[in-house]
Scaffold this active site. Structure first.
Site: not given
Ligand code: NAI
Ligand code: 13P
Length: 382
Positions: A24, A153, A204, A257
């Protein structure tokens, strides 16, 4: 060329920082860059920063996606934050507090808006991410914004048209962030209901885990539609009990969402649920997930908060029982199993879905307009 040198080339462009280069964070960086900003990502691992700089790719999280030239990355937080006019945070919710301790001294001299892209609550405290930011950065809540909505994402990285909502207690901050975070394929709406917007994104995820579980078991569309519909009632009851506007839960950050996350195999929460429904134990599911599934950590604190305000969340309770191994996934159902003999009304606890709901909503709207000098606080507005 270092990110700093590269960014000097684009000095005419506004500079923003994104902390966290997972799926994200990187996608949001692309949104901002495609909207005209120069973006510096902070990546925890130097090799990922190197790949983003040299190949304009993040192959682990966003396979097949080319990143814009105006995006660069560094594994030095100070470089990423230097001169940023807005700071976006996208790391797992459980790691936010600890990372903010490092961010704080680096942004002490600025009043740049801080934008949470995260959708979890802190397990230990039950706090929303904007609350953790406020505590750790000691900043005015009006400086904080949150982004939410149906935002898988990889779909957005492929430039599929999407809407999102930016929320801040300050209309000015919400507008400034929404103007920066939009482009031809990503449209941001605004509201001032931070509580509803954040809780929509958190809750959600829990319903998406339930959907994944029944999918894994092999149940069909009736079961899923029943869980989604009753899940929205649980989400609304919970969020409203904490001060959210019910309209927010009917908007992009709630229903929008919920639909996206419950329907998509791209959702990690949905995927984690599906593995549980197929019979994997919680520990094995966690091992198999190589990306963040926020719902797994948010279940317990959300149920604790629900108990504190007396809100019933039967679906979320059952998700917890499946996670704990005390309920067979086949037994999960869109109703409270201990309450089977008592006929229930379908409406929410605050009276939504019926005549009482309409009255409630118009009272809320009147109060809202009064509070905001003629403008409503909730509802996603362009
Ligand atoms: N992926 C998606 O479609 C979406 C995600 N989100 C939210 O965005 C947030 C991040 O999710 P994603 O990017 O999808 O997760 P991800 O798992 O793809 O990436 C997480 C990132 O944080 C880093 N990370 C992990 N532990 C860490 C730590 N202790 N300190 C610093 N960095 C650390 C990882 O290296 C990675 O770069 C979550 O809260 C998720 O709910 C929101 C909307 C969409
Ligand atoms: O927040 C999200 C879509 O809006 C992403 O959902 P997940 O974290 O379950 O992949």
């Amino acid at each position: 060329m270092t990110p700093r040198q590269e960014s000097r080339r684009g000095d005419a462009q506004p500079r923003v920082a994104v902390v966290g280069a997972g799926s994200w964070g990187t996608t949001f960086g692309k949104i901002l860059a495609d909207g005209g900003a120069h973006v510096t990502m902070w990546a925890r691992r130097p090799e990922l920063a190197h790949e983003i700089n040299e190949a304009k790719r993040n192959s682990e999280y966003l396979p097949g996606i080319n990143l814009p030239r105006s995006m660069s990355a560094t594994h030095h937080l100070s470089e990423a934050l230097d001169g940023a006019e807005q700071v976006y945070l996208s790391i797992p919710s459980q790691a936010v507090r600890q990372n903010l301790k490092a961010v704080r001294p680096l942004i002490a001299q600025t009043d740049a808006p801080i934008v949470s892209l995260m959708k979890g609550v802190e397990r230990r405290t039950g706090l929303r991410m904007s609350q953790v930011i406020e505590q750790e950065l000691h900043c005015d809540p009006d400086r904080i914004a949150v982004a939410s909505g149906p935002n898988l994402a990889l779909e957005i990285a492929r430039e599929q048209p999407t809407a999102a909502v930016i929320s801040s207690t300050s209309q000015e901050t919400a507008d400034a962030v929404a103007r920066r975070a939009r482009n031809g394929y990503f449209r941001t709406f605004v509201n001032t209901d931070v509580i509803g917007t954040e809780f929509g994104g958190v809750l959600k995820n829990l319903i998406a885990v339930a959907i994944g579980i029944v999918d894994g078991v092999g149940y069909g569309e009736n079961t899923k539609a029943s869980i989604i519909t009753r899940g929205l009632v649980e989400m609304t009851d919970f969020a409203v009990a904490f001060g959210a506007q019910p309209e927010t839960l009917q908007g992009l950050a709630g229903l929008g969402d919920l639909i996206a996350t419950c329907q998509s195999p791209l959702s990690r929460n949905n995927t984690a649920g599906r593995l549980l429904g197929q019979g994997y134990r919680f520990d094995d599911v966690v091992k198999q997930m190589n990306q963040t599934a926020e719902g797994l950590a948010s279940v317990a604190p959300i149920l604790q908060l629900a108990r504190e305000v007396g809100v019933a969340m039967p679906i979320v309770e059952q998700v917890k029982m499946v996670l704990d191994g005390t309920m067979n996934p086949r037994d999960i159902a869109p109703h409270l199993t201990t309450d089977d003999d008592t006929p229930m009304g379908e409406r929410t606890q605050n009276g939504q879905n019926g005549g009482g709901g309409a009255l409630w909503r118009s009272l809320q709207r009147a109060l809202d307009q009064f509070r905001h000098g003629g403008r409503g606080a909730a509802g996603d507005r362009p």
